[in-house]
Design a protein around this motif. Structure first.
Motif, short mmCIF file in Angstrom:
data_model
loop_
_atom_site.label_atom_id
_atom_site.label_comp_id
_atom_site.label_asym_id
_atom_site.label_seq_id
_atom_site.Cartn_x
_atom_site.Cartn_y
_atom_site.Cartn_z
N GLN A 1 1.40 -0.89 -0.25
CA GLN A 1 -0.09 -0.12 -0.10
C GLN A 1 1.14 1.17 -0.10
O GLN A 1 0.73 1.94 -0.98
CB GLN A 1 -0.59 -0.33 1.24
CG GLN A 1 -2.09 -1.07 1.47
CD GLN A 1 -1.89 -1.90 1.64
OE1 GLN A 1 -0.45 -2.34 1.96
NE2 GLN A 1 -2.67 -3.11 2.58
N LYS B 1 -4.38 8.93 5.83
CA LYS B 1 -5.70 7.57 5.31
C LYS B 1 -5.95 6.68 7.05
O LYS B 1 -6.92 6.02 6.83
CB LYS B 1 -5.10 7.12 4.35
CG LYS B 1 -4.97 7.62 3.08
CD LYS B 1 -4.42 6.87 1.91
CE LYS B 1 -4.16 6.84 0.52
NZ LYS B 1 -5.68 6.70 0.06
N SER C 1 -11.69 7.00 8.96
CA SER C 1 -12.52 5.89 9.05
C SER C 1 -13.32 5.65 8.39
O SER C 1 -13.48 3.93 7.66
CB SER C 1 -13.57 6.51 10.05
OG SER C 1 -14.57 7.18 9.78
N ASN C 2 -13.42 6.04 7.35
CA ASN C 2 -14.16 5.50 5.65
C ASN C 2 -12.93 5.11 4.80
O ASN C 2 -13.28 5.23 3.40
CB ASN C 2 -14.37 6.88 5.16
CG ASN C 2 -15.86 7.25 5.75
OD1 ASN C 2 -16.40 6.20 6.54
ND2 ASN C 2 -15.97 8.34 5.92
N ASP C 3 -11.80 4.94 5.09
CA ASP C 3 -10.01 4.70 4.25
C ASP C 3 -9.64 3.50 4.77
O ASP C 3 -9.43 3.35 5.89
CB ASP C 3 -9.62 5.52 3.48
CG ASP C 3 -8.35 5.41 2.86
OD1 ASP C 3 -7.69 4.19 2.80
OD2 ASP C 3 -7.71 5.92 2.40
N SER C 4 -10.12 2.42 4.52
CA SER C 4 -9.50 1.15 4.71
C SER C 4 -7.82 0.32 4.69
O SER C 4 -7.37 -0.63 5.02
CB SER C 4 -10.06 0.29 5.31
OG SER C 4 -10.08 -0.54 4.15
N SER C 5 -7.25 1.50 4.08
CA SER C 5 -6.02 0.95 3.23
C SER C 5 -4.77 0.80 4.19
O SER C 5 -4.23 0.02 4.28
CB SER C 5 -5.82 2.32 1.71
OG SER C 5 -5.72 2.96 2.69
N GLN D 1 -4.28 1.12 8.41
CA GLN D 1 -4.29 0.98 9.87
C GLN D 1 -3.52 1.79 10.84
O GLN D 1 -2.04 0.96 10.86
CB GLN D 1 -5.16 -0.21 10.32
CG GLN D 1 -6.87 -1.05 9.58
CD GLN D 1 -7.86 0.06 9.52
OE1 GLN D 1 -7.87 0.98 10.79
NE2 GLN D 1 -8.57 0.68 8.69
N ASP E 1 -1.78 -1.53 12.47
CA ASP E 1 -1.30 -1.84 11.33
C ASP E 1 -0.25 -1.42 11.31
O ASP E 1 1.52 -2.18 10.90
CB ASP E 1 -1.67 -1.81 9.86
CG ASP E 1 -2.77 -3.50 9.74
OD1 ASP E 1 -3.21 -4.27 11.14
OD2 ASP E 1 -3.83 -3.20 9.30
N GLY F 1 -7.41 3.34 17.42
CA GLY F 1 -8.61 3.94 16.72
C GLY F 1 -8.95 5.38 17.17
O GLY F 1 -8.68 6.66 16.67
N LYS G 1 -10.50 7.58 14.96
CA LYS G 1 -11.02 6.55 14.22
C LYS G 1 -12.67 5.89 14.78
O LYS G 1 -12.57 6.59 16.04
CB LYS G 1 -10.49 5.54 13.56
CG LYS G 1 -9.22 5.52 12.80
CD LYS G 1 -9.17 4.87 12.18
CE LYS G 1 -8.31 4.27 10.91
NZ LYS G 1 -8.46 3.54 9.68
#
Length: 186
Positions: A4, A112, A116-120, A122, A125, A181, A186
């Motif tokens: 990513q 990003k 919260s609307n973009d899971s590319s 986290q 992670d 989050g 998030k």
């Protein structure tokens, strides 16, 4: 996460790399790859050297993501050196590529991670990837703990943010991922 990140670097490589006459066309892909590697290894290095507070500040959005940011400065310097050493680019060309791309890419990465609307990306992670799930993760978590009460993360009111807060929050929104989050919006 690395894949990513490479895609994100490719998004911002147009004018800085692909359309840059100082970067030979046959080196475009290698320069883009080196940019991804430098960002990832730069974040790892900052985490391993105890830069948890700098990373927490970067990912919380509390500090500007520009040339005044210590994380941006360190990764820009690293990439500048790597581009000159590995591809023979002049210091001016290397610096131009690095200084135009690093703030944009890190800004997008943070945006990003907080969206919260973009899971590319986290945030949990990202921290796991750059810290190797080891001692550096706890260092970053220490920084989050230090500043977490300012963000309302002290779930049990004991004056510190720790695993019991993560567990309390986890019952509401997913454990340590939920804690991170909440910290990062998030």
């Amino acid at each position: 996460m690395f894949e990513q990140l490479t895609q994100l670097v490719q998004q911002y490589s147009g004018s800085a790399v692909v359309n840059n006459p100082a970067v030979p066309n046959e080196q475009n892909e290698a320069v883009i790859s080196e940019t991804s590697n430098s960002i990832f290894s730069g974040l790892q290095k900052i985490a391993s050297e105890g830069g948890g507070e700098q990373l927490a500040s970067l990912f919380s959005g509390k500090s500007p993501i520009d040339s005044s940011n210590p994380v941006v400065q360190q990764i820009t310097q690293q990439l500048t050196g790597n581009l000159g050493e590995k591809f023979g680019l002049s210091s001016e060309a290397s610096s131009g590529v690095a200084s135009s791309m690093i703030p944009q890419i890190l800004g997008s990465l943070v945006g990003k991670a907080k969206d919260s609307n973009d899971s590319s990306f986290q945030i949990s992670d990202i921290i796991s990837a750059i810290s190797g799930n080891g001692g550096q993760a706890s260092g970053i978590m220490d920084a989050i703990s230090k500043y977490g009460t300012q963000f309302g993360l002290d779930q049990n009111g004991d004056g510190k943010v720790d695993i019991s807060d993560a567990m309390t929050l986890g019952n509401k929104s997913g454990g340590i991922g939920g804690l991170l989050g909440k910290l990062f919006g998030k």
